[in-house]
Design an enzyme around this catalytic site. Structure first.
Site, PDB file in Angstrom:
ATOM      1  N   PRO A 108      -1.882   5.605  -0.194  1.00  0.00           N
ATOM      2  CA  PRO A 108      -0.685   4.779  -0.001  1.00  0.00           C
ATOM      3  C   PRO A 108       0.335   4.944  -1.114  1.00  0.00           C
ATOM      4  O   PRO A 108      -0.009   4.987  -2.302  1.00  0.00           O
ATOM      5  CB  PRO A 108      -1.263   3.357   0.029  1.00  0.00           C
ATOM      6  CG  PRO A 108      -2.623   3.538   0.614  1.00  0.00           C
ATOM      7  CD  PRO A 108      -3.119   4.848   0.036  1.00  0.00           C
ATOM      8  N   CYS A 109       1.608   5.012  -0.716  1.00  0.00           N
ATOM      9  CA  CYS A 109       2.651   5.450  -1.650  1.00  0.00           C
ATOM     10  C   CYS A 109       3.684   4.377  -1.957  1.00  0.00           C
ATOM     11  O   CYS A 109       4.708   4.664  -2.567  1.00  0.00           O
ATOM     12  CB  CYS A 109       3.361   6.667  -1.062  1.00  0.00           C
ATOM     13  SG  CYS A 109       4.137   6.324   0.554  1.00  0.00           S
ATOM     14  N   GLN A 110       3.448   3.130  -1.533  1.00  0.00           N
ATOM     15  CA  GLN A 110       4.492   2.123  -1.691  1.00  0.00           C
ATOM     16  C   GLN A 110       4.936   1.953  -3.129  1.00  0.00           C
ATOM     17  O   GLN A 110       6.110   1.698  -3.406  1.00  0.00           O
ATOM     18  CB  GLN A 110       4.013   0.773  -1.119  1.00  0.00           C
ATOM     19  CG  GLN A 110       3.916   0.753   0.395  1.00  0.00           C
ATOM     20  CD  GLN A 110       2.573   1.259   0.899  1.00  0.00           C
ATOM     21  OE1 GLN A 110       1.806   1.866   0.147  1.00  0.00           O
ATOM     22  NE2 GLN A 110       2.276   1.019   2.161  1.00  0.00           N
ATOM     23  N   PHE A 112       5.155   4.219  -5.310  1.00  0.00           N
ATOM     24  CA  PHE A 112       5.897   5.384  -5.770  1.00  0.00           C
ATOM     25  C   PHE A 112       7.251   5.520  -5.084  1.00  0.00           C
ATOM     26  O   PHE A 112       8.160   6.165  -5.593  1.00  0.00           O
ATOM     27  CB  PHE A 112       5.112   6.680  -5.475  1.00  0.00           C
ATOM     28  CG  PHE A 112       3.678   6.639  -5.898  1.00  0.00           C
ATOM     29  CD1 PHE A 112       3.327   6.313  -7.194  1.00  0.00           C
ATOM     30  CD2 PHE A 112       2.675   6.947  -5.005  1.00  0.00           C
ATOM     31  CE1 PHE A 112       2.007   6.306  -7.590  1.00  0.00           C
ATOM     32  CE2 PHE A 112       1.348   6.935  -5.388  1.00  0.00           C
ATOM     33  CZ  PHE A 112       1.016   6.608  -6.684  1.00  0.00           C
ATOM     34  N   ASN A 147       2.310  13.112  -0.230  1.00  0.00           N
ATOM     35  CA  ASN A 147       2.878  11.854  -0.688  1.00  0.00           C
ATOM     36  C   ASN A 147       4.399  11.961  -0.732  1.00  0.00           C
ATOM     37  O   ASN A 147       4.976  13.013  -0.444  1.00  0.00           O
ATOM     38  CB  ASN A 147       2.320  11.474  -2.065  1.00  0.00           C
ATOM     39  CG  ASN A 147       2.068   9.984  -2.189  1.00  0.00           C
ATOM     40  OD1 ASN A 147       3.003   9.197  -2.161  1.00  0.00           O
ATOM     41  ND2 ASN A 147       0.802   9.587  -2.316  1.00  0.00           N
TER      42      ASN A 147
END
Length: 447
Positions: A108-110, A112, A147
């Site tokens: 999960p990239c929230q 970043f 990502n």
């Protein structure tokens, strides 16, 4: 429905039996779907959100799925937290060492993402560490991580010693102990995805595999035109209109929603363009996920005016001007009117971030899925949207689509990785001699 065997997808016939992969932080399954379409055999997938896993399950796990995971007996077919799996099934995971050709996933990239607050302390950032723990346990031959671009950007004040933290560099360094690593920022629109979406890919080949990771992205680009031709995509980028014009309400009309009382679905009369036929993929009838937003009359009127103004000013696919926002009393900064003649901006989890290019409404889930290159038979499950603090805990349909790796890109990469593995294992004599000189210890270990 016919179950497709992995080897059936390899129509050009130059691949050996299917390579295997495991997908963690799998989301709704976009990356897995693309790899299976490329002929890979999925062993299992891990996803903690119940909505996203239900989508994954109903499309890629059930017995009559077009593409199916093999799935081990020891792993329940339920939403599972990666940390819990590392604890409860560590022995079974360790037993998979040497049996997995590639470990894939997009942690999960929230934390970043430039679309969010870029919080270095977001606990979801730490999930990358769990991915790396999977790498250490499974010892796959190949590691693939996808990502957002933001993973390559320093957090200014994130390190305890006052330094800077760049998660991409940290991942590359961690993998570098056992893998030869290469990276590339990929514009998905170059692979037929009707969306200007840039994503960062990390590829690692285990030391001793004899494959230079720099070859991978060069191979992806080298084979790109052939891939597009086989998909029937004559030129790129594919425009938004070429992707979703067959779903215009003005053409199809509406029917009562098939899964949501009080809503309406877009009816459907069939594809119009080559890309739409590719995505339709033999589907008969109305595709799933065509539920329309229930806009109030004043919102419809506002959208209609915004569409006209943006077309008149040439401000399509870009954020509304401060003048337009002020005239409508809008504070939202991300709202954009789509340009019908260009690929879409990045699809997000917010349904009203993108306004249709000619109809005063937000897009439906199916239209967003088209912009992500999901075939029409791929049905999304669970809630459509969520809000507030629940955004950190739930992954409804719009978010599932937005978070996914576009299957077309996953398929293109999967084909190139498989080809590299196959060519190394079964090289032509001249190539094998070069391999012997460069990687003698690896070839000595081969039968």
């Amino acid at each position: 429905m016919i179950v497709s065997k992995p080897e059936d997808a390899r129509k050009d016939g130059h691949f050996s039996p299917a390579h295997t992969f495991v997908d963690i932080f799998a989301g709704c399954g976009g990356l897995s779907l693309g790899l299976m379409q490329a002929g890979w055999k999925g062993l299992f997938a891990v996803e903690h959100d119940a909505n996203a896993f239900q989508t994954l399950h109903d499309n890629l796990i059930v017995p009559d799925a077009r593409f199916r995971f093999a799935w081990p007996d020891w792993l329940p077919m339920v939403a599972t937290d990666v940390a819990d799996l590392l604890t409860t099934h560590r022995q079974q995971l360790a037993a998979c060492a040497g049996k997995v050709d590639m470990l894939v996933g997009g942690p999960p990239c929230q934390g970043f993402s430039s679309a969010g607050k870029r919080n270095p302390n977001d606990p979801r950032n730490r999930l990358v560490e769990q991915y790396l723990e999977f790498v250490r346990l499974l010892k796959p031959r190949v590691v693939l991580i996808e990502n957002v671009r933001g993973i390559t950007t320093d957090f200014d004040d994130s390190a305890a010693d006052g330094g800077k933290l760049n998660y991409a560099q940290w991942i590359i360094k961690a993998l570098g102990e056992d893998y030869d690593v290469s990276t590339r920022m990929i514009d998905t629109s170059l692979f037929g995805v009707p969306q200007k979406r840039h994503r960062f890919f990390i590829i690692g080949f285990r030391r001793g595999s004899g494959i230079d990771p720099l070859q991978l992205f060069d191979a992806v680009e080298r084979h790109r035109q052939t891939f597009l031709r086989r998909k029937g995509i004559s030129s790129v980028p594919v425009s938004t209109k070429a992707a979703i014009s067959d779903l215009e309400v003005s053409r199809n009309g509406k029917i009562p929603s098939r899964d949501s009382a009080g809503f309406q679905d877009i009816a459907y009369q069939g594809p119009l363009t080559a890309f739409q036929r590719l995505m339709n993929d033999g589907w008969v009838g109305i595709p799933p996920d065509t539920r329309l937003a229930r806009h109030r009359p004043e919102i419809v009127a506002r959208f209609a005016k915004i569409i006209d103004l943006c077309h008149a000013d040439g401000r399509l696919n870009v954020s509304l001007s401060s003048e337009i926002k002020a005239s409508f009393g809008l504070k939202k900064s991300a709202i954009r009117v789509l340009d019908p003649n260009a690929p879409s901006p990045t699809v997000t989890s917010m349904p009203d971030d993108l306004i249709h290019y000619s109809e005063p409404r937000a897009l439906c889930v199916r239209e967003n899925a088209r912009l992500q290159s999901f075939p029409d038979w791929f049905a999304f499950k669970g809630k459509y949207t969520t809000g507030g603090e629940r955004r950190k805990m739930e992954v409804p349909r719009f978010t599932q689509v937005a978070n996914a790796v576009p299957p077309l890109v996953a398929e293109a990469i999967g084909l190139s990785v498989a080809k590299l593995l196959d060519e190394w294992q079964n090289p032509k004599p001249a190539i094998r001699e070069k391999q012997r000189l460069k990687f003698p210890e690896t070839l000595e270990a081969q039968p």
